[in-house]
Design an enzyme around this catalytic site. Structure first.
Site, PDB file in Angstrom:
ATOM      1  N   CYS B  10      23.335  31.802  33.160  1.00 26.03           N
ATOM      2  CA  CYS B  10      24.375  32.499  32.410  1.00 26.03           C
ATOM      3  C   CYS B  10      23.759  33.154  31.162  1.00 26.03           C
ATOM      4  O   CYS B  10      22.650  32.815  30.779  1.00 26.03           O
ATOM      5  CB  CYS B  10      25.485  31.526  32.017  1.00 26.03           C
ATOM      6  SG  CYS B  10      24.951  30.255  30.858  1.00 26.03           S
ATOM      7  N   CYS B  13      22.261  30.898  28.449  1.00 29.42           N
ATOM      8  CA  CYS B  13      21.003  30.254  28.804  1.00 29.42           C
ATOM      9  C   CYS B  13      19.843  31.248  28.693  1.00 29.42           C
ATOM     10  O   CYS B  13      18.760  30.913  28.221  1.00 29.42           O
ATOM     11  CB  CYS B  13      21.075  29.704  30.217  1.00 29.42           C
ATOM     12  SG  CYS B  13      22.579  28.778  30.564  1.00 29.42           S
TER      13      CYS B  13
END
Lengths: 313, 80
Positions: B10, B13
């Site tokens: 995502c 991250c």
């Protein structure tokens, strides 16, 4: 006296435009509340990381109280959909029952500190408390029903095989004075991160407030319309938006005549369930479990919508 | 030293991954930054909140993305 009255004065002094005035008032008020609450949440997160909550839940037999605890922990854990898979596996791997894990997963996206602040700032405390109770109940009842259906075999097989090392996060013992600053930095960086979404939501809400005539939606959606709640919920399920962006829009819709329960069913479906979430969860759930999970949660959301329409004025 | 950033891919991250790479460059240490998205390896590490920053397989930070300075200080603390 309203402690936010000075903000109202500021907004009135800056602009007479209804939508803009509304936007300034809400934005300043919400941002102030967020700063405060994010500071406190940073403290809670520091002392109660989700790993600790998990270990607490797994530490003994709870005889049903664990559904409530799981759901309640969902409300205080900040939730990013990227974390749902490791959370799901981590809970099961620690020996927490599937139903309790699902209770946590249902409530977590619906309630967080930002959602609570927005609710309180825009709807008042009474509705906020009712909303949080409804979300916790949704988790408890949903998790309980799902556990009775014995769906463990529909969890992806590899999940049961994973063994994690008990890897305690290195405990950072720091002097309290340093922590005060650390909490501030944490809280601030989180506030910064969500600000665009909050402002976007408040902006759309302000436009509705300023440019859609009062009672506009009453023509189409009334509390008496039996199908409004299920339609609102089902339309909301595949959509995804963060609670933060949806709540201000929902407030303006309610103000223009959408019944509260109907709006809330829509909001819970949008925030709690979504196509992206389904795609993520499909990696750990077989299709049957996923269908039951979404189906039962949707039905419960519809019931909550009816209850709000019937009893909350 | 092995530096790992764990996440499910995502945006949050990825941001931690980018910042960690910058921090390593800024510190001038010779360490490889690895980006792990394999869910099995993430769970095996015993962490549940993404993203995660780990040194030599030990998680030192979970659940949020700090600024580069913070990452630098974590990395230099983990070195010795």
């Amino acid at each position: 006296m309203d402690i936010f009255y000075p903000i109202k004065l500021l907004a009135d002094w800056l602009t007479p435009n209804v939508a803009l005035n509304f936007f300034i008032y809400d934005a300043v008020k919400i941002m102030l509340l967020l700063l405060v609450i994010n500071y406190f949440m940073a403290i809670i997160r520091y002392y109660l990381p989700v790993e600790k909550l998990r270990d607490f839940l797994a530490s003994r037999k709870w005889y049903g109280v664990d559904y409530l605890l799981g759901s309640f922990f969902g409300t205080i854990t900040p939730f990013c959909s990227c974390s749902s898979i490791p959370l799901f596996i981590g809970f099961l791997e620690a020996g927490i029952p599937l139903g309790v894990t699902l209770s946590f997963l249902i409530t977590s996206p619906l309630v967080n500190q930002v959602a609570v602040v927005l609710f309180a700032g825009l709807f008042g405390w009474k509705i906020t408390i009712l909303y949080v109770m409804a979300a916790v109940l949704l988790g408890v009842v949903g998790g309980f029903i799902l556990s009775k259906l014995k769906l463990e075999k529909y969890v992806a097989d590899y999940v049961w095989q994973i063994k994690s090392q008990k890897n305690a996060i290195i405990d950072k013992k720091e002097p309290f004075v340093k922590l005060i600053k650390f909490f501030w930095i944490e809280g601030w960086s989180f506030t910064k991160k969500i600000t665009p979404y909050v402002l976007l939501g408040i902006g759309v809400g302000a436009l509705i407030h300023g440019y859609i005539p009062a009672g506009f939606f009453e023509k189409y959606i009334t509390a008496e319309n039996f199908f409004a709640v299920p339609i609102a919920a089902i339309v909301g399920v595949p959509m995804y938006a963060n609670a933060v962006g949806v709540i201000p829009i929902m407030r303006s819709l309610v103000e223009k005549g959408v019944p509260l329960g109907t709006a809330m069913a829509f909001m819970m479906a949008v925030v709690g369930l979504s196509l992206p979430a389904a795609l993520i969860l499909k990696r750990v759930m077989k299709i049957k479990l996923l269908v039951y999970f979404f189906g039962i949660t949707t039905i419960n959301i519809i019931i909550i919508g009816y209850l709000f329409n019937a009893f909350v004025k | 030293m092995q530096i790992q950033v764990l996440g499910s891919g995502c945006p949050t991250c990825k941001k931690l991954f980018e910042r960690t790479k910058q921090a390593v460059q800024g510190l001038g240490i010779s360490a490889e930054v690895e980006y792990i998205t394999d869910i099995q390896r993430i769970v095996e590490m015993g962490v549940m909140q993404m993203p995660v920053l780990a040194i030599d397989g030990k998680p030192i930070l979970t659940g949020f993305v700090p600024d580069i300075e913070k990452i630098k200080s974590l990395l230099s603390a983990g070195k010795c």
